[in-house]
Write a protein that holds these residues in place. Sequence first.
Motif, PDB file in Angstrom:
ATOM      1  N   PHE A 178      70.590  33.358 -63.786  1.00 27.13           N
ATOM      2  CA  PHE A 178      70.530  33.159 -65.232  1.00 27.13           C
ATOM      3  C   PHE A 178      70.707  31.691 -65.599  1.00 27.13           C
ATOM      4  N   VAL A 179      71.548  30.990 -64.862  1.00 27.88           N
ATOM      5  CA  VAL A 179      71.851  29.598 -65.182  1.00 27.88           C
ATOM      6  C   VAL A 179      70.631  28.700 -65.009  1.00 27.88           C
ATOM      7  N   CYS A 180      69.649  29.138 -64.238  1.00 31.00           N
ATOM      8  CA  CYS A 180      68.452  28.316 -64.033  1.00 31.00           C
ATOM      9  C   CYS A 180      67.558  28.290 -65.263  1.00 31.00           C
ATOM     10  N   GLY A 181      67.933  29.027 -66.297  1.00 28.21           N
ATOM     11  CA  GLY A 181      67.253  28.885 -67.569  1.00 28.21           C
ATOM     12  C   GLY A 181      67.655  27.604 -68.279  1.00 28.21           C
ATOM     13  N   GLU A 182      68.776  26.997 -67.862  1.00 25.52           N
ATOM     14  CA  GLU A 182      69.217  25.707 -68.384  1.00 25.52           C
ATOM     15  C   GLU A 182      68.402  24.624 -67.696  1.00 25.52           C
ATOM     16  N   GLU A 183      67.884  23.666 -68.465  1.00 23.03           N
ATOM     17  CA  GLU A 183      66.839  22.790 -67.949  1.00 23.03           C
ATOM     18  C   GLU A 183      67.264  21.925 -66.763  1.00 23.03           C
ATOM     19  N   THR A 184      68.482  21.432 -66.748  1.00 21.99           N
ATOM     20  CA  THR A 184      68.873  20.593 -65.610  1.00 21.99           C
ATOM     21  C   THR A 184      69.101  21.425 -64.355  1.00 21.99           C
ATOM     22  N   ALA A 185      69.575  22.666 -64.537  1.00 23.06           N
ATOM     23  CA  ALA A 185      69.720  23.574 -63.389  1.00 23.06           C
ATOM     24  C   ALA A 185      68.348  23.985 -62.867  1.00 23.06           C
ATOM     25  N   LEU A 186      67.399  24.173 -63.770  1.00 32.27           N
ATOM     26  CA  LEU A 186      66.030  24.517 -63.387  1.00 32.27           C
ATOM     27  C   LEU A 186      65.414  23.383 -62.562  1.00 32.27           C
ATOM     28  N   ILE A 187      65.636  22.155 -62.989  1.00 33.56           N
ATOM     29  CA  ILE A 187      65.117  20.995 -62.248  1.00 33.56           C
ATOM     30  C   ILE A 187      65.712  20.952 -60.851  1.00 33.56           C
ATOM     31  N   ALA A 188      67.013  21.185 -60.757  1.00 31.15           N
ATOM     32  CA  ALA A 188      67.664  21.188 -59.443  1.00 31.15           C
ATOM     33  C   ALA A 188      67.063  22.254 -58.537  1.00 31.15           C
ATOM     34  N   SER A 189      66.758  23.425 -59.100  1.00 31.75           N
ATOM     35  CA  SER A 189      66.172  24.511 -58.318  1.00 31.75           C
ATOM     36  C   SER A 189      64.790  24.135 -57.790  1.00 31.75           C
ATOM     37  N   ILE A 190      63.960  23.486 -58.631  1.00 24.68           N
ATOM     38  CA  ILE A 190      62.637  23.053 -58.185  1.00 24.68           C
ATOM     39  C   ILE A 190      62.760  22.026 -57.064  1.00 24.68           C
ATOM     40  N   GLU A 191      63.777  21.195 -57.147  1.00 23.48           N
ATOM     41  CA  GLU A 191      63.986  20.169 -56.122  1.00 23.48           C
ATOM     42  C   GLU A 191      64.528  20.735 -54.817  1.00 23.48           C
ATOM     43  N   GLY A 192      64.793  22.044 -54.797  1.00 26.66           N
ATOM     44  CA  GLY A 192      65.296  22.673 -53.586  1.00 26.66           C
ATOM     45  C   GLY A 192      66.801  22.692 -53.473  1.00 26.66           C
ATOM     46  N   LYS A 193      67.478  22.329 -54.554  1.00 28.34           N
ATOM     47  CA  LYS A 193      68.937  22.322 -54.565  1.00 28.34           C
ATOM     48  C   LYS A 193      69.465  23.607 -55.211  1.00 28.34           C
ATOM     49  N   ARG A 194      70.764  23.777 -55.143  1.00 30.57           N
ATOM     50  CA  ARG A 194      71.381  24.904 -55.835  1.00 30.57           C
ATOM     51  C   ARG A 194      71.237  24.685 -57.338  1.00 30.57           C
ATOM     52  N   GLY A 195      70.844  25.727 -58.051  1.00 30.27           N
ATOM     53  CA  GLY A 195      70.633  25.621 -59.493  1.00 30.27           C
ATOM     54  C   GLY A 195      71.931  25.489 -60.250  1.00 30.27           C
ATOM     55  N   MET A 196      72.344  24.263 -60.531  1.00 34.80           N
ATOM     56  CA  MET A 196      73.573  24.003 -61.276  1.00 34.80           C
ATOM     57  C   MET A 196      73.299  22.905 -62.298  1.00 34.80           C
ATOM     58  N   PRO A 197      73.823  23.049 -63.503  1.00 36.37           N
ATOM     59  CA  PRO A 197      73.591  22.021 -64.525  1.00 36.37           C
ATOM     60  C   PRO A 197      74.279  20.709 -64.166  1.00 36.37           C
ATOM     61  N   ARG A 198      73.769  19.639 -64.755  1.00 39.44           N
ATOM     62  CA  ARG A 198      74.416  18.334 -64.623  1.00 39.44           C
ATOM     63  C   ARG A 198      74.679  17.781 -66.019  1.00 39.44           C
TER      64      ARG A 198
ATOM     65  N   ARG B  28      74.589  15.551 -69.327  1.00 39.76           N
ATOM     66  CA  ARG B  28      73.534  14.807 -70.009  1.00 39.76           C
ATOM     67  C   ARG B  28      74.167  13.934 -71.081  1.00 39.76           C
ATOM     68  N   PRO B  29      73.699  12.716 -71.315  1.00 44.93           N
ATOM     69  CA  PRO B  29      72.540  12.052 -70.723  1.00 44.93           C
ATOM     70  C   PRO B  29      72.781  11.637 -69.268  1.00 44.93           C
ATOM     71  N   PRO B  30      71.701  11.245 -68.555  1.00 41.53           N
ATOM     72  CA  PRO B  30      70.326  11.099 -69.031  1.00 41.53           C
ATOM     73  C   PRO B  30      69.652  12.451 -69.227  1.00 41.53           C
ATOM     74  N   TYR B  31      68.812  12.533 -70.226  1.00 43.98           N
ATOM     75  CA  TYR B  31      68.047  13.738 -70.497  1.00 43.98           C
ATOM     76  C   TYR B  31      66.781  13.749 -69.626  1.00 43.98           C
ATOM     77  N   PRO B  32      66.224  14.941 -69.395  1.00 42.34           N
ATOM     78  CA  PRO B  32      65.023  15.012 -68.540  1.00 42.34           C
ATOM     79  C   PRO B  32      63.884  14.107 -68.979  1.00 42.34           C
ATOM     80  N   ALA B  33      63.750  13.864 -70.298  1.00 38.61           N
ATOM     81  CA  ALA B  33      62.681  12.985 -70.766  1.00 38.61           C
ATOM     82  C   ALA B  33      62.845  11.565 -70.232  1.00 38.61           C
ATOM     83  N   ASP B  34      64.085  11.188 -69.895  1.00 36.94           N
ATOM     84  CA  ASP B  34      64.353   9.881 -69.285  1.00 36.94           C
ATOM     85  C   ASP B  34      64.345   9.965 -67.764  1.00 36.94           C
ATOM     86  N   SER B  35      65.078  10.933 -67.253  1.00 38.08           N
ATOM     87  CA  SER B  35      65.193  11.090 -65.802  1.00 38.08           C
ATOM     88  C   SER B  35      65.314  12.578 -65.499  1.00 38.08           C
ATOM     89  N   GLY B  36      64.206  13.164 -65.091  1.00 35.64           N
ATOM     90  CA  GLY B  36      64.179  14.604 -64.841  1.00 35.64           C
ATOM     91  C   GLY B  36      63.882  14.930 -63.400  1.00 35.64           C
TER      92      GLY B  36
END
Length: 661
Positions: free
Chosen positions: A336-356, A358-366
């Motif tokens: 469920f937490v991967c619905g949060e955008e920074t956790a989703l980014i971590a999951s795509i990168e192959g990491k554990r889906g956990m939020p980080r 913010r800032p920086p926001y994904p529009a700056d560094s995603g």
Amino acid sequence: MKSFIEKCCDQCWHSPSTPCELFVACSIDGPLCHNDDKCKEKYKNLNEALRYESTQIPVIFIGMGTCGLASGADKVKSAIEEELAKENIKALIVPTGCVGYCAKEPIVDIKLPGEDRISYCEIQPKDIKDLIKTTIIDKKVYKKKLLGSYGETKDGIPNINETPFFKRQHKVVLKNCGVINPNSIDEYIASGGFKALDKALRILTPEKVIEEIKSSGLRGRGGGGFPTGIKWELAHKKNSDTKYIICNADEGDPGAFMDRSVLESDPYRLIEGMIIGAYAIGASYGYIYCRAEYPLAIERLEDAILKCREYGLLGKNILDSDFDFDLKIKKGAGAFVCGEETALIASIEGKRGMPRPRPPYPADSGLWGKPTVINNVETFANVPSIVNMGSAWFASTGTKTSKGTKVFALSGKVVNSGLVEVPMGITLREVVFDIGGGIPNDKKFKAVQIGGPSGGCLPDSVLDTEVDYESLREVGAMMGSGGFVVMDEDTCMVDVAKFFLTFIQNESCGKCVPCREGTKRMLEIIERIPVRYGTNGDKTEQLQRFKGIIHLQRLAKVIQDTSLCGLGQSAPNPVLSGLRYFRDEYEEHLFERKCGAKVCKEILTYEIDPDACNGCGVCLRKCSAEAIIGEKKQPHQIIQVKCTKCGMCFESCRFDAIQVN
């Protein structure tokens, strides 16, 4: 069925490497390459054929989204094929997605040559013989299961949009859902698909596209409501050799199925919106993050992406422009937490889906440190219509601060469950009673839970609240992604709070203490409320219960203020809305040790009415605790100290002799 990729004549092909010029150009205003009458006629005939306007044989449409398949659409399709073969009838069977009326699935539409398309609902295999005979052989309307017509209201057949479920809806995102074949790119093009992309690439600059989205007032439909155009503008202004665009299709809220239905029923609309977004911000690559629990949606997305590449709509030099873009599906594991955008980014990168933080926001560094835009399915699905029709058209619907429409998954204790798209500004009451048809079985309305686990439960007293971001926040709820769960008088609000807290606590990533520990403490406090403690004189447990309740609201505020991500910050909402609107129910559990909805079994008392009991012995045999005694044909009784409150006696009694207090 011929494809739009087939050329009309030699002049239509400006370059063999761009076989898409004809079908995109022709789908806008007719052939743009030259004025040959023969070309125009072929374009017109092909368009009509793909919209089934000029069919020479009967066409049978079957809703085969997840809801339709769960209701038996596969068996209905097989029965139709068998009946057609038996009667030696030549007809075309077209699978579609979900039209939204999930309570009436399976839905079958029949269109005869020269006639309007007519929709029939709740079709079962046993109905097929009569359905085929009445509609195709006798050419009459099968009134027994009639839903509505896609033509004008006539001969007592209502237009489908005049039926109560659809009448108050305003479809933009769901326009094609249940109408076209989701596996056919040509049908999407014939219905106006990729016109917006062609317009953006040929006529509009990226800055103009962003300005249109900003002027439209489109806000993120994933829950937060951040202005989409501003998010795109921030990413567009960033200087980077690589940018990414991501669709959040994770959809983990209980009772939510909006994204799934769009992905299954109209995948090309999402893809078109993402390509336009990528063009606007300068992204060369994109991801659709979709949970693996949506196999049908993923299957149709994969097919759509392949066809878009074949037609030159993904890849190099899209539509003979200098714009390159490609897409990939990333399957989520269901966190469920991967619905949060920074956790989703971590999951795509192959990491554990956990939020980080913010800032920086994904529009700056995603994604991989590059500028990234993340929007959900519904947000992207609105984009083609805005580019096509203009920002003023979109902004003309809705309220001052919330423009356009919103898709909700209407479920729970409501007559008409399904997917609804309503204009912003409609009231909650209109959704529940006008569209949803009210509460079944003459039960009383109790609450509507809007916004998923992070939302709130709202009573009848606030049902006249308008559906927009600010109004919902004022009454203690939130828009969320679109879950809309209706509850009746048999719902216990303490039990509802326990359910959502259990879900949130299980789905917490555990990274921050307020969410990890705070939600666990809240759950423990709620779990103590309906527990019946022993009578051994030890009052410690009772004191713990009251102590927890005293600090519950304060604890909820601390979690809201200090959690790392939006999911943790909104986790206490179900409890806070419960205490705000249903405090008397909490107090009834605490002080009177009663559950009015008769859900919390530990504080219930099961008794046998001797006047109603005939001594049949069914309850005695069902009781595993051996708490029921009595002679055959004589009134039985329950030994309270042995009773485990399992409720089996109540469920098995055929004479209403069991009383629950």
